[in-house]
Design a protein around this motif. Structure first.
Motif, PDB file in Angstrom:
ATOM      1  N   ILE A   1      40.289  25.981  45.827  1.00 27.21           N
ATOM      2  CA  ILE A   1      41.427  26.602  45.146  1.00 27.21           C
ATOM      3  C   ILE A   1      42.345  27.247  46.168  1.00 27.21           C
ATOM      4  O   ILE A   1      41.927  27.591  47.285  1.00 27.21           O
ATOM      5  N   GLY A   2      43.612  27.417  45.778  1.00 26.97           N
ATOM      6  CA  GLY A   2      44.572  28.090  46.637  1.00 26.97           C
ATOM      7  C   GLY A   2      44.398  29.601  46.604  1.00 26.97           C
ATOM      8  O   GLY A   2      43.568  30.137  45.861  1.00 26.97           O
ATOM      9  N   GLU A   3      45.210  30.290  47.412  1.00 26.35           N
ATOM     10  CA  GLU A   3      45.090  31.743  47.519  1.00 26.35           C
ATOM     11  C   GLU A   3      45.838  32.476  46.411  1.00 26.35           C
ATOM     12  O   GLU A   3      45.821  33.703  46.340  1.00 26.35           O
ATOM     13  N   GLY A   4      46.493  31.731  45.516  1.00 33.49           N
ATOM     14  CA  GLY A   4      47.250  32.362  44.447  1.00 33.49           C
ATOM     15  C   GLY A   4      48.735  32.382  44.764  1.00 33.49           C
ATOM     16  O   GLY A   4      49.186  31.828  45.766  1.00 33.49           O
ATOM     17  N   ARG A   5      49.508  33.060  43.918  1.00 37.02           N
ATOM     18  CA  ARG A   5      50.959  33.106  44.103  1.00 37.02           C
ATOM     19  C   ARG A   5      51.481  34.507  43.805  1.00 37.02           C
ATOM     20  O   ARG A   5      50.791  35.325  43.203  1.00 37.02           O
ATOM     21  N   ILE A   6      52.710  34.740  44.223  1.00 32.99           N
ATOM     22  CA  ILE A   6      53.347  36.025  44.003  1.00 32.99           C
ATOM     23  C   ILE A   6      54.303  35.913  42.822  1.00 32.99           C
ATOM     24  O   ILE A   6      55.169  35.041  42.792  1.00 32.99           O
ATOM     25  N   ILE A   7      54.131  36.775  41.823  1.00 30.41           N
ATOM     26  CA  ILE A   7      55.044  36.848  40.689  1.00 30.41           C
ATOM     27  C   ILE A   7      55.582  38.266  40.640  1.00 30.41           C
ATOM     28  O   ILE A   7      54.822  39.222  40.421  1.00 30.41           O
ATOM     29  N   GLY A   8      56.878  38.412  40.862  1.00 33.19           N
ATOM     30  CA  GLY A   8      57.451  39.749  40.980  1.00 33.19           C
ATOM     31  C   GLY A   8      56.892  40.425  42.210  1.00 33.19           C
ATOM     32  O   GLY A   8      56.990  39.894  43.321  1.00 33.19           O
ATOM     33  N   ASP A   9      56.281  41.581  42.032  1.00 27.19           N
ATOM     34  CA  ASP A   9      55.647  42.295  43.151  1.00 27.19           C
ATOM     35  C   ASP A   9      54.135  42.172  43.109  1.00 27.19           C
ATOM     36  O   ASP A   9      53.431  42.874  43.846  1.00 27.19           O
ATOM     37  N   LYS A  10      53.637  41.282  42.261  1.00 24.14           N
ATOM     38  CA  LYS A  10      52.193  41.195  42.031  1.00 24.14           C
ATOM     39  C   LYS A  10      51.638  39.864  42.517  1.00 24.14           C
ATOM     40  O   LYS A  10      52.225  38.812  42.286  1.00 24.14           O
ATOM     41  N   LYS A  11      50.495  39.926  43.224  1.00 30.57           N
ATOM     42  CA  LYS A  11      49.806  38.708  43.625  1.00 30.57           C
ATOM     43  C   LYS A  11      48.843  38.301  42.511  1.00 30.57           C
ATOM     44  O   LYS A  11      48.019  39.102  42.062  1.00 30.57           O
ATOM     45  N   VAL A  12      48.974  37.061  42.051  1.00 39.07           N
ATOM     46  CA  VAL A  12      48.144  36.551  40.961  1.00 39.07           C
ATOM     47  C   VAL A  12      47.205  35.500  41.515  1.00 39.07           C
ATOM     48  O   VAL A  12      47.647  34.464  42.040  1.00 39.07           O
ATOM     49  N   ASP A  13      45.915  35.762  41.431  1.00 40.91           N
ATOM     50  CA  ASP A  13      44.916  34.815  41.920  1.00 40.91           C
ATOM     51  C   ASP A  13      44.756  33.649  40.954  1.00 40.91           C
ATOM     52  O   ASP A  13      45.058  33.763  39.756  1.00 40.91           O
ATOM     53  N   VAL A  14      44.277  32.535  41.474  1.00 47.00           N
ATOM     54  CA  VAL A  14      43.932  31.395  40.621  1.00 47.00           C
ATOM     55  C   VAL A  14      42.752  31.801  39.748  1.00 47.00           C
ATOM     56  O   VAL A  14      41.757  32.346  40.241  1.00 47.00           O
ATOM     57  N   SER A  15      42.859  31.554  38.444  1.00 46.26           N
ATOM     58  CA  SER A  15      41.844  32.037  37.498  1.00 46.26           C
ATOM     59  C   SER A  15      40.632  31.115  37.391  1.00 46.26           C
ATOM     60  O   SER A  15      39.657  31.449  36.725  1.00 46.26           O
ATOM     61  N   ILE A  16      40.682  29.962  38.044  1.00 48.98           N
ATOM     62  CA  ILE A  16      39.597  28.987  37.963  1.00 48.98           C
ATOM     63  C   ILE A  16      38.710  29.114  39.193  1.00 48.98           C
ATOM     64  O   ILE A  16      39.210  29.237  40.321  1.00 48.98           O
ATOM     65  N   GLN A  17      37.420  29.070  38.983  1.00 53.23           N
ATOM     66  CA  GLN A  17      36.479  29.223  40.081  1.00 53.23           C
ATOM     67  C   GLN A  17      36.034  27.860  40.619  1.00 53.23           C
ATOM     68  O   GLN A  17      36.001  26.861  39.886  1.00 53.23           O
ATOM     69  N   VAL A  18      35.683  27.820  41.890  1.00 52.94           N
ATOM     70  CA  VAL A  18      35.103  26.620  42.496  1.00 52.94           C
ATOM     71  C   VAL A  18      33.796  26.283  41.769  1.00 52.94           C
ATOM     72  O   VAL A  18      32.987  27.173  41.495  1.00 52.94           O
ATOM     73  N   GLY A  19      33.610  25.011  41.439  1.00 49.47           N
ATOM     74  CA  GLY A  19      32.421  24.576  40.722  1.00 49.47           C
ATOM     75  C   GLY A  19      32.646  24.389  39.238  1.00 49.47           C
ATOM     76  O   GLY A  19      31.809  23.790  38.551  1.00 49.47           O
ATOM     77  N   ALA A  20      33.786  24.881  38.725  1.00 46.19           N
ATOM     78  CA  ALA A  20      34.077  24.745  37.299  1.00 46.19           C
ATOM     79  C   ALA A  20      34.346  23.286  36.946  1.00 46.19           C
ATOM     80  O   ALA A  20      34.964  22.540  37.719  1.00 46.19           O
ATOM     81  N   GLN A  21      33.875  22.860  35.768  1.00 48.56           N
ATOM     82  CA  GLN A  21      34.164  21.539  35.246  1.00 48.56           C
ATOM     83  C   GLN A  21      35.415  21.662  34.385  1.00 48.56           C
ATOM     84  O   GLN A  21      35.445  22.429  33.422  1.00 48.56           O
ATOM     85  N   VAL A  22      36.455  20.923  34.740  1.00 50.58           N
ATOM     86  CA  VAL A  22      37.751  21.107  34.080  1.00 50.58           C
ATOM     87  C   VAL A  22      38.279  19.797  33.507  1.00 50.58           C
ATOM     88  O   VAL A  22      37.869  18.701  33.898  1.00 50.58           O
ATOM     89  N   VAL A  23      39.199  19.955  32.565  1.00 51.37           N
ATOM     90  CA  VAL A  23      39.947  18.832  31.999  1.00 51.37           C
ATOM     91  C   VAL A  23      41.415  19.075  32.318  1.00 51.37           C
ATOM     92  O   VAL A  23      41.897  20.210  32.189  1.00 51.37           O
ATOM     93  N   TYR A  24      42.118  18.040  32.748  1.00 49.19           N
ATOM     94  CA  TYR A  24      43.505  18.208  33.172  1.00 49.19           C
ATOM     95  C   TYR A  24      44.420  17.218  32.461  1.00 49.19           C
ATOM     96  O   TYR A  24      43.962  16.238  31.858  1.00 49.19           O
ATOM     97  N   SER A  25      45.710  17.476  32.533  1.00 51.21           N
ATOM     98  CA  SER A  25      46.702  16.567  31.953  1.00 51.21           C
ATOM     99  C   SER A  25      46.575  15.201  32.616  1.00 51.21           C
ATOM    100  O   SER A  25      46.393  15.098  33.828  1.00 51.21           O
ATOM    101  N   LYS A  26      46.691  14.151  31.823  1.00 53.68           N
ATOM    102  CA  LYS A  26      46.297  12.818  32.270  1.00 53.68           C
ATOM    103  C   LYS A  26      47.094  12.305  33.467  1.00 53.68           C
ATOM    104  O   LYS A  26      46.551  11.625  34.326  1.00 53.68           O
ATOM    105  N   TYR A  27      48.366  12.608  33.547  1.00 54.71           N
ATOM    106  CA  TYR A  27      49.177  12.047  34.631  1.00 54.71           C
ATOM    107  C   TYR A  27      49.676  13.127  35.590  1.00 54.71           C
ATOM    108  O   TYR A  27      50.705  12.979  36.225  1.00 54.71           O
ATOM    109  N   ALA A  28      48.934  14.232  35.676  1.00 55.14           N
ATOM    110  CA  ALA A  28      49.330  15.335  36.546  1.00 55.14           C
ATOM    111  C   ALA A  28      48.759  15.162  37.949  1.00 55.14           C
ATOM    112  O   ALA A  28      47.792  14.438  38.160  1.00 55.14           O
TER     113      ALA A  28
END
Length: 254
Positions: free
Chosen positions: A103-130
Motif C-alpha cells: 500500500i502507499g503512504e496515503g495522501r494529504i487532504i486539506g491539512d490532514k494526512k489520510v492513510d490508506v484504510s486497507i491493510q496488506v493481506g486483505a482479500q479485496v474486490v475491485y472495479s473490473k476495468y480499473a
C-alpha cells in the motif's frame, strides 16, 4: 474467494454480453512491454483502449505504490467450467479480486494526512476495468487507487463483503414470476429488478478536511437504485448481490 463473477453492470457491459458473452480479454494485445522508458502499447478500437500488461524487469523485485494507491496480486482466472470443461484464454472471465500485497503512504487532504484504510493481506474486490496491470515476479498484479476497490472480503461469500467509502452492498430482490394479469414469465422475459435490501454500507466518503461523511442509508433499508449502475455478484447460495455508490440510489422504499 469462490464463485464471484461480474455479470455485466452498465450499458457497455450489457452490450458486450449480448454478443455471446464476448470477453474484453480477446482484445488484449499479445505483445508485452519491458520497463525502461517504453510506455505500454495502446491501440484504439471503437472507443476502447486496449493495452498490454507492463512487464517489470527481473532485477526489480519490489514495487512500492505511491500516495493512495495499492498493489493487488490478481486471483487466477478460472481455467475450467464447473463441469470440468477447459476454457480458452479468450473465454476466461477476468478476475475481480485478489490480495493486497503493498500500500502507499496515503495522501494529504486539506491539512490532514489520510492513510490508506486497507491493510496488506486483505482479500479485496475491485472495479473490473480499473488500474494498471503489471507483471511482477512472474505474477499478474494491479496498481490501482484505493477508491477503485469495491470492498473487502472477510469470507468466501459476497454476502459478507465489507463495502468501502461511499458504496453499499445490496441483496437484489427476486424478479417477478408473473405479470400483474397472472401470466407466467420465462427467465428471458423477466424484467431485471432495480430494488433490493441494503446488507452493508461503507464508512462514507472523505470530505475536504479528510473526515468521513456518514451515508444517508443504513443496513436493512429497501431501496430503488439506478438500473445499470454498480457491479453485480452471485453469492455462494446463488443469491444476487450488487455493490454501488450511494449516489446511484434513487429512493428508500417503505
Amino acid at each position: 474467494m469462490a464463485s464471484m463473477q461480474l455479470s455485466g453492470a452498465g450499458v457497455g457491459a450489457a452490450a458486450f454480453a449480448a454478443k455471446g458473452n464476448a470477453s474484453l480479454e480477446a482484445l488484449r494485445l499479445p505483445a508485452t512491454v519491458t520497463v525502461g522508458g517504453v510506455r505500454p502499447a495502446r491501440r484504439a478500437f471503437r472507443g476502447l483502449v486496449v493495452r498490454a500488461a507492463t512487464v517489470v524487469a527481473p532485477k526489480y523485485t519490489v514495487l512500492k505504490p505511491l500516495a493512495d494507491r495499492v498493489l493487488v496480486k490478481i486471483k487466477s482466472s478460472e481455467e475450467k467450467t464447473t463441469g470440468g470443461i477447459l476454457l480458452p484464454t479468450t473465454a476466461q472471465s477476468r478476475p475481480q479480486g485478489g490480495e493486497v500485497v503493498a500500500i502507499g503512504e496515503g495522501r494529504i487532504i486539506g491539512d490532514k494526512k489520510v492513510d490508506v484504510s486497507i491493510q496488506v493481506g486483505a482479500q479485496v474486490v475491485y472495479s473490473k476495468y480499473a488500474g494498471t496491470e503489471v507483471e511482477l515476479n512472474d505474477y499478474n498484479h494491479l496498481v490501482l487507487k484505493e477508491d477503485d476497490i469495491i470492498g473487502i472480503l472477510e469470507t468466501d461469500d459476497v454476502k459478507d463483503m465489507k463495502p468501502l467509502n461511499d458504496r453499499v452492498l445490496i441483496k437484489v430482490a427476486e424478479a417477478e414470476d408473473k405479470t400483474p394479469g397472472g401470466l407466467l414469465l420465462t427467465e428471458t422475459t423477466k424484467e431485471k429488478p432495480s430494488t433490493g435490501t441494503v446488507v452493508a454500507v461503507g464508512p462514507g466518503p472523505l470530505d475536504e478536511e479528510g473526515n468521513r461523511s456518514p451515508l444517508s442509508v443504513s443496513a436493512g433499508s429497501t431501496v430503488l437504485y439506478s438500473k445499470y449502475a454498480g457491479s453485480e455478484f452471485k453469492g455462494a447460495g446463488g443469491t444476487n448481490y450488487i455493490v454501488l455508490r450511494v449516489s446511484d440510489l434513487m429512493a428508500v422504499l417503505s
